[in-house]
Design an enzyme around this catalytic site. Structure first.
Site, PDB file in Angstrom:
ATOM      1  N   ASN A   9       0.880  -1.174   0.000  1.00  0.00           N
ATOM      2  CA  ASN A   9       0.000   0.000   0.000  1.00  0.00           C
ATOM      3  C   ASN A   9       0.914   1.218   0.000  1.00  0.00           C
ATOM      4  O   ASN A   9       1.486   1.565   1.034  1.00  0.00           O
ATOM      5  CB  ASN A   9      -0.897  -0.021   1.242  1.00  0.00           C
ATOM      6  CG  ASN A   9      -1.682   1.278   1.398  1.00  0.00           C
ATOM      7  OD1 ASN A   9      -1.723   2.098   0.474  1.00  0.00           O
ATOM      8  ND2 ASN A   9      -2.292   1.460   2.564  1.00  0.00           N
ATOM      9  N   LYS A  11       0.223   4.239  -0.280  1.00  0.00           N
ATOM     10  CA  LYS A  11      -0.386   5.459   0.291  1.00  0.00           C
ATOM     11  C   LYS A  11      -0.125   6.638  -0.660  1.00  0.00           C
ATOM     12  O   LYS A  11      -0.055   6.445  -1.867  1.00  0.00           O
ATOM     13  CB  LYS A  11       0.114   5.692   1.714  1.00  0.00           C
ATOM     14  CG  LYS A  11      -0.046   4.427   2.576  1.00  0.00           C
ATOM     15  CD  LYS A  11       0.145   4.635   4.038  1.00  0.00           C
ATOM     16  CE  LYS A  11      -0.048   3.301   4.770  1.00  0.00           C
ATOM     17  NZ  LYS A  11       0.007   3.414   6.203  1.00  0.00           N
ATOM     18  N   HIS A  95      -9.384   1.186   5.000  1.00  0.00           N
ATOM     19  CA  HIS A  95      -8.083   1.412   5.651  1.00  0.00           C
ATOM     20  C   HIS A  95      -8.290   2.377   6.818  1.00  0.00           C
ATOM     21  O   HIS A  95      -9.101   3.303   6.733  1.00  0.00           O
ATOM     22  CB  HIS A  95      -7.076   1.980   4.655  1.00  0.00           C
ATOM     23  CG  HIS A  95      -5.690   1.985   5.211  1.00  0.00           C
ATOM     24  ND1 HIS A  95      -5.258   2.961   6.076  1.00  0.00           N
ATOM     25  CD2 HIS A  95      -4.669   1.105   5.085  1.00  0.00           C
ATOM     26  CE1 HIS A  95      -4.015   2.677   6.445  1.00  0.00           C
ATOM     27  NE2 HIS A  95      -3.631   1.565   5.852  1.00  0.00           N
ATOM     28  N   GLU A  97      -6.699   4.822   7.804  1.00  0.00           N
ATOM     29  CA  GLU A  97      -6.537   6.251   7.465  1.00  0.00           C
ATOM     30  C   GLU A  97      -7.800   6.802   6.812  1.00  0.00           C
ATOM     31  O   GLU A  97      -8.151   7.973   6.996  1.00  0.00           O
ATOM     32  CB  GLU A  97      -5.294   6.423   6.569  1.00  0.00           C
ATOM     33  CG  GLU A  97      -4.018   6.266   7.389  1.00  0.00           C
ATOM     34  CD  GLU A  97      -2.845   5.654   6.648  1.00  0.00           C
ATOM     35  OE1 GLU A  97      -2.816   5.684   5.406  1.00  0.00           O
ATOM     36  OE2 GLU A  97      -1.941   5.129   7.344  1.00  0.00           O
ATOM     37  N   GLU A 167      -5.016  -4.689  10.657  1.00  0.00           N
ATOM     38  CA  GLU A 167      -4.013  -3.644  10.824  1.00  0.00           C
ATOM     39  C   GLU A 167      -4.294  -2.884  12.117  1.00  0.00           C
ATOM     40  O   GLU A 167      -5.123  -1.964  12.127  1.00  0.00           O
ATOM     41  CB  GLU A 167      -4.068  -2.664   9.647  1.00  0.00           C
ATOM     42  CG  GLU A 167      -3.802  -3.306   8.310  1.00  0.00           C
ATOM     43  CD  GLU A 167      -3.256  -2.288   7.306  1.00  0.00           C
ATOM     44  OE1 GLU A 167      -2.148  -2.508   6.825  1.00  0.00           O
ATOM     45  OE2 GLU A 167      -3.915  -1.280   7.040  1.00  0.00           O
ATOM     46  N   GLY A 173       2.770   2.637  10.719  1.00  0.00           N
ATOM     47  CA  GLY A 173       3.716   3.736  10.529  1.00  0.00           C
ATOM     48  C   GLY A 173       4.405   4.174  11.805  1.00  0.00           C
ATOM     49  O   GLY A 173       5.040   5.231  11.847  1.00  0.00           O
ATOM     50  N   SER A 212       3.809  -1.795  10.346  1.00  0.00           N
ATOM     51  CA  SER A 212       5.265  -1.826  10.560  1.00  0.00           C
ATOM     52  C   SER A 212       5.876  -3.189  10.272  1.00  0.00           C
ATOM     53  O   SER A 212       6.803  -3.610  10.973  1.00  0.00           O
ATOM     54  CB  SER A 212       5.611  -1.346  11.973  1.00  0.00           C
ATOM     55  OG  SER A 212       5.161  -0.006  12.160  1.00  0.00           O
TER      56      SER A 212
HETATM   57  P1  13P Z   1       3.237   0.635   7.677  1.00  0.00           P
HETATM   58  O1  13P Z   1       3.778  -0.663   7.072  1.00  0.00           O
HETATM   59  O2  13P Z   1       3.957   1.840   7.148  1.00  0.00           O
HETATM   60  O3  13P Z   1       3.140   0.560   9.147  1.00  0.00           O
HETATM   61  O4  13P Z   1       1.732   0.785   7.110  1.00  0.00           O
HETATM   62  C1  13P Z   1       0.874  -0.290   7.182  1.00  0.00           C
HETATM   63  C2  13P Z   1      -0.345   0.032   6.423  1.00  0.00           C
HETATM   64  O5  13P Z   1      -1.104   0.930   6.780  1.00  0.00           O
HETATM   65  C3  13P Z   1      -0.621  -0.738   5.204  1.00  0.00           C
HETATM   66  O6  13P Z   1      -1.911  -0.510   4.732  1.00  0.00           O
END
Ligand code: 13P
Length: 253
Positions: A9, A11, A95, A97, A167, A173, A212
């Site tokens: 992903n 982003k 997601h 976010e 997640e 992150g 992560s």
């Molecule tokens: P990170 O791997 O940067 O923690 O992000 C995970 C994520 O949100 C994947 O959709």
């Protein structure tokens, strides 16, 4: 046996040049990976680049979001049929976010799951608790609610058409990864919850871990029986790190 899936992903990251470089790096290193499915989800505008670079390879691509609507006066939105038009196989829905920054609630996420399926896409349903929810001891309640919203709207067979990604919001992150045991507990809970409706669907649905994940922690996570791959953020932006995670998934089966 479920085929592992590792999806990147990306982003809201990248430029035309960096996306071309990343795709070239993934293509160059994918050779030894035979059992794990490897997918990428670029920002919308780079999807045609992914299509041009990945057509004819084993690597599917997908969107990070889609509209609840089919077409019309919805400025700034992108419909599922448009993603299908550009060869997308997958699309992320729900997601964290999107849920937290853009106010997508369970009903919106379930509708997106439904329209994605209707467009012929495989939705990747993202679920997970916040730090506060984990501390309150309501992780299972939260994840169950997020999952049930889709099952209630679309039925359990719809879950079999997609992928689930657990997640934990506190691990995204942040560099804080769930321990393999913490992740496995929630993955098993999710699979059991699906099994209450259909043992067949529960057995076949892939449940990815995200938060992560790095080459260094992927081996232990992938070794858990209910972890079928990963949804990767930061580490998906470097071909070598991403491929390292893919290799860990490949070696786990
Ligand atoms: P990170 O791997 O940067 O923690 O992000 C995970 C994520 O949100 C994947 O959709």
């Amino acid at each position: 046996m479920r085929q592992p899936l590792v999806a990147g992903n990306w982003k809201m990251n990248g430029s035309l040049a960096s996306v071309r470089e990343l795709l070239a790096g993934i293509k160059a290193g994918i050779g030894g990976i035979s059992k794990c499915e490897v997918a990428v989800c670029p920002p919308y505008v780079f999807i045609p680049v992914a299509q041009a670079e990945l057509s004819g390879t084993s690597i599917p691509w997908g969107g990070q979001n889609l509209s609840t609507e089919q077409s019309g006066a919805f400025t700034g939105e992108v419909a599922g049929s448009m993603l299908t038009d550009f060869g997308c196989t997958y699309v992320l829905v729900g997601h964290s976010e999107r849920r937290t920054l853009y106010g997508e609630d369970d009903a919106v996420v379930a509708k997106k799951y439904a329209v994605a399926r209707a467009a012929g896409l495989k939705p990747v349903l993202c679920v997970g608790e916040t730090q506060e929810e984990r501390e309150k001891g309501i992780t299972e309640e939260v994840v169950a609610r997020q999952l049930d919203a889709v099952i209630e709207l679309e039925g359990v067979d719809a879950i079999g058409d997609g992928v689930i990604a657990y997640e934990p919001v506190w691990a995204i992150g942040t560099g804080l990864t769930a321990t393999p045991e913490q992740a496995q507990d929630v993955h098993a809970f999710i699979r059991n919850r699906v099994a209450e409706h259909s043992a067949d669907v529960a057995d076949k649905v892939r449940i990815l871990y995200g938060g992560s994940m790095k080459p260094g922690n992927a081996v232990e996570l992938m070794a858990k029986p209910d972890i079928d791959g990963g949804l990767i953020g930061g580490a998906a932006l470097k071909a070598e790190d991403f491929l390292g995670i893919c290799r860990a998934a490949d070696d786990s089966v």
